[in-house]
Design a protein around this motif. Sequence first.
Motif, PDB file in Angstrom:
ATOM      1  N   HIS A 114      62.924  34.642  48.578  1.00  0.00           N
ATOM      2  CA  HIS A 114      62.349  34.881  47.556  1.00  0.00           C
ATOM      3  C   HIS A 114      60.533  34.150  48.017  1.00  0.00           C
ATOM      4  O   HIS A 114      59.829  35.024  48.147  1.00  0.00           O
ATOM      5  N   HIS A 118      57.085  36.282  48.400  1.00  0.00           N
ATOM      6  CA  HIS A 118      55.340  36.021  48.796  1.00  0.00           C
ATOM      7  C   HIS A 118      55.184  36.475  49.120  1.00  0.00           C
ATOM      8  O   HIS A 118      53.339  36.708  49.255  1.00  0.00           O
ATOM      9  N   TYR A 150      62.138  34.711  34.745  1.00  0.00           N
ATOM     10  CA  TYR A 150      61.219  34.071  35.623  1.00  0.00           C
ATOM     11  C   TYR A 150      60.441  35.102  36.091  1.00  0.00           C
ATOM     12  O   TYR A 150      58.944  35.196  36.566  1.00  0.00           O
ATOM     13  N   GLU A 157      55.547  36.820  40.489  1.00  0.00           N
ATOM     14  CA  GLU A 157      57.139  36.621  40.483  1.00  0.00           C
ATOM     15  C   GLU A 157      57.823  37.813  40.619  1.00  0.00           C
ATOM     16  O   GLU A 157      59.418  37.194  40.833  1.00  0.00           O
TER      17      GLU A 157
HETATM   18 ZN   LIG Z   1      57.776  32.607  43.355  1.00  0.00          ZN
END
Ligand SMILES: [Zn+2]
Length: 373
Positions: A114, A118, A150, A157
């Motif tokens: 994750h 980014h 989320y 995100e």
């Molecule tokens: Zn994140």
Amino acid sequence: VKITSSTTPARKLAHVAQAGLRPLVSLNNTLSAVPKFIYPTVTGTADQQAMIWETLDKLPMHHAVRPNSIGVVPSIDGTPNILGRNLSPLGRVTLSESGHGMSNPDVFKNTVNHEVGHSVDHPSGFFSIFTKSRPSDSEPFGAGPNVSDYAGTNPREDFAESYELHRHDPQALRDVNAAKADELQQLDKPTYLQRLVDRPAFRETGKWIGKQFQAYPQLRTGLEIVRQTGIFSLALAGSAKVTEGVIDKDSRDVALGLLQTGAGVGLALAPSVPWLGVAATAALGGSVGVKAAQDAQADAGRTVASMIGAGVGGVLGGFVTPLVATQLGYTLAGPAGGALALLAGGMLGGTLGAKLGAKFALGKSPEGARPQE
Ligand SMILES: [Zn+2]
């Protein structure tokens, strides 16, 4: 007596300091220009490090090297709700040991993915805000269907959550949103230059260099700030030179300034657009050529020849030589040999190549052609 600017002790000192810094500036430029192969500095317990490395090893190389450091901390903001954080401009990833579920290896590895996501969305570098839009800036990201609640909070995100699932279970992402899966599959493909460094010599050298900073991860972040500041000051010095040239109606100063500014901008954007790294080393070399022509009081035609000669020399010395040296050093002496060769090639290659190129184009040594009085 030579006409030089180093007539006062202060100026002499400045010249000496500049000469001493030149190899470091040259190394800085090379490291910014070549496709990145230095791996993040990984810190944490032995188990945590092993999990991070296992995750990185499964990533395409050009994604694995995006963060500069990945470290585990006891907690983030004192809440178990935050599992990880990515300080994108510096490429610094932190993972929270006490985050919900982080003791589970799957959760831990998914969080690594994750956060790397980014970095894939936003390459490090203060300048990256000027590059072509980030993948998360446009659809399919930021619009449903989403892989999690989320992911619905914001497009950044959404990208990171989709990236995480793409790594963990690509078909599951495809079932939820085929457009997002297509986009991420596209991002997995390396460019030609990135493929060039995706070989054991560079991977292993890059991992070795990343590991050297393990005891001082802050130093790695500090050097990243230095790298970016160096590029910024190059662009800034260039634009000052342009202004100076315009005021003095000196077209060579304008050309010199434009080349330096162009080089600075190219180096800054190279993490997102790799071929700009090659262009930047050419511009850097070109500026050395214009300077040499200036010193030799060459006419316009020879100035252009010197610029082109030094530009070619700059690419050979500042881009090709350090990469070839790394491969050679690795073959001879393993990752440490590769790192040492990269260091030497980066410090000497660019300036030397450009100077030789200019000398070749001008037909005689710029030093010998200095005006005498
Ligand atoms: Zn994140």
